[in-house]
Design a protein around this motif. Structure first.
Motif, short mmCIF file in Angstrom:
data_model
loop_
_atom_site.label_atom_id
_atom_site.label_comp_id
_atom_site.label_asym_id
_atom_site.label_seq_id
_atom_site.Cartn_x
_atom_site.Cartn_y
_atom_site.Cartn_z
N UNK A 75 0.84 -1.20 0.00
CA UNK A 75 0.00 0.00 0.00
C UNK A 75 0.87 1.24 0.00
N UNK A 76 1.98 1.20 0.77
CA UNK A 76 2.87 2.35 0.81
C UNK A 76 3.53 2.58 -0.55
N UNK A 77 3.93 1.49 -1.21
CA UNK A 77 4.56 1.64 -2.52
C UNK A 77 3.58 2.19 -3.55
N UNK A 78 2.33 1.69 -3.49
CA UNK A 78 1.32 2.22 -4.41
C UNK A 78 1.15 3.71 -4.21
N UNK A 79 1.08 4.12 -2.95
CA UNK A 79 0.91 5.54 -2.67
C UNK A 79 2.11 6.34 -3.18
N UNK A 80 3.29 5.76 -3.06
CA UNK A 80 4.49 6.47 -3.49
C UNK A 80 4.50 6.66 -5.00
N UNK A 81 4.14 5.58 -5.73
CA UNK A 81 4.13 5.69 -7.19
C UNK A 81 3.07 6.69 -7.64
N UNK A 82 1.89 6.63 -7.03
CA UNK A 82 0.84 7.57 -7.40
C UNK A 82 1.26 9.00 -7.14
N UNK A 83 1.91 9.20 -6.00
CA UNK A 83 2.39 10.53 -5.64
C UNK A 83 3.42 11.02 -6.66
N UNK A 84 4.35 10.15 -7.05
CA UNK A 84 5.37 10.58 -8.00
C UNK A 84 4.77 10.86 -9.36
N UNK A 85 3.76 10.07 -9.74
CA UNK A 85 3.10 10.31 -11.03
C UNK A 85 2.46 11.69 -11.03
N UNK A 86 1.76 12.02 -9.94
CA UNK A 86 1.06 13.30 -9.92
C UNK A 86 2.07 14.44 -9.85
N UNK A 87 3.20 14.22 -9.20
CA UNK A 87 4.24 15.26 -9.15
C UNK A 87 4.82 15.49 -10.54
N UNK A 88 4.99 14.39 -11.30
CA UNK A 88 5.51 14.55 -12.66
C UNK A 88 4.51 15.31 -13.53
N UNK A 89 3.21 14.99 -13.37
CA UNK A 89 2.20 15.72 -14.13
C UNK A 89 2.27 17.20 -13.80
N UNK A 90 2.41 17.50 -12.53
CA UNK A 90 2.50 18.90 -12.10
C UNK A 90 3.73 19.56 -12.70
N UNK A 91 4.87 18.85 -12.76
CA UNK A 91 6.08 19.43 -13.34
C UNK A 91 5.87 19.76 -14.80
N UNK A 92 5.28 18.81 -15.54
CA UNK A 92 5.06 19.05 -16.96
C UNK A 92 4.13 20.23 -17.17
N UNK A 93 3.10 20.29 -16.33
CA UNK A 93 2.12 21.37 -16.44
C UNK A 93 2.78 22.72 -16.21
#
Lengths: 105, 139
Positions: A75-93
């Protein structure tokens, strides 16, 4: 090649829904049902839920209720990957936003 | 989200292997039990796992499923008879029935279960590093 310029860019949907509908009609495509803003809100909501789930897992581990360790870790790893994905989206934006901001008019 | 499927599958595999190790621990711990809850001699337990059957919507979506525990089955190994006339559980001839547990076989099963658990962790880590690597596209 007399290709329709709109059909080249099927993934490019403006955030505003009305021009998108016009463009899609010109390109002969179905209008998009979700815009980027609502997609982002949904993803943020999902990541938030994952983080809360990881938090609950840690709490149950600390209180001795957890049945097995690996579910908490997963569960912690899933949360970490989701968090990093959303951070990358924010960076691109932000990159795109600043690119537009620097544009000479 | 589809990239989390590998996590769920590996997690199910880990749960099965952990249950297997739990049962082996039960067997080893009961190696010298002369009684069991149902009156007879304790019989070594084996875990039967099977590939998980997906329900119909999951089948339609092409979802994969990890293994699952089907049942816990006691083995039919004969009890080991030891001559201990003074033992409270000795029979009329002085023999005590110990469970037919072979510690070496149990240890080998435990090793394979541990290695299988590690393999599941490795598969999960591979999926995680692939997902993280895909986030580096374009940066």
């Amino acid at each position: 090649m007399a290709a329709d310029p709109v059909s080249f860019l099927p993934a490019l949907r403006p955030i505003d829904a009305q021009p998108a509908a016009g463009l899609a009609a010109a390109g002969g495509q179905a209008a998009a049902t979700t815009d980027f803003g609502s997609w982002l809100a949904q993803s943020l909501d999902g990541v938030n839920r994952q983080l809360a789930q990881a938090d609950r897992g840690l709490q149950s581990l600390a209180t001795g209720e957890a049945q097995n360790l690996h579910q908490v870790m997963i569960a912690m790893e899933e949360a970490r990957i989701g968090m990093q994905l959303i951070v990358q989206v924010r960076n691109r934006l932000l990159d795109a936003y600043q690119e537009i901001l620097r544009m000479q008019v | 989200m589809n990239y989390l499927q590998a996590y769920a599958i590996s997690g199910a595999g880990m749960a099965v292997e952990k249950a297997r190790v739990d049962l082996i621990a039960v067997n080893l711990a009961n190696a010298h039990s002369t009684r069991s809850a149902d009156g007879g001699t304790f019989r070594p337990l084996r875990l039967v796992s099977a590939a998980g059957a997906a329900d119909f919507p999951a089948l339609l979506a092409g979802a994969l499923r990890g293994p699952e525990v089907v049942e816990v089955r006691p083995l039919d190994t004969p009890p080991r008879l030891a001559y201990e006339p003074g033992h409270p559980d000795a029979d009329a001839k002085g023999f005590v029935a110990y469970p037919g547990i072979q510690p070496a076989a149990e240890m080998i099963l435990m090793l394979t279960a541990t290695r299988a658990y590690e393999a599941n962790v490795a598969a999960l880590n591979a999926a995680k590093s692939m997902a993280l690597r895909s986030l580096e596209i374009g940066s």
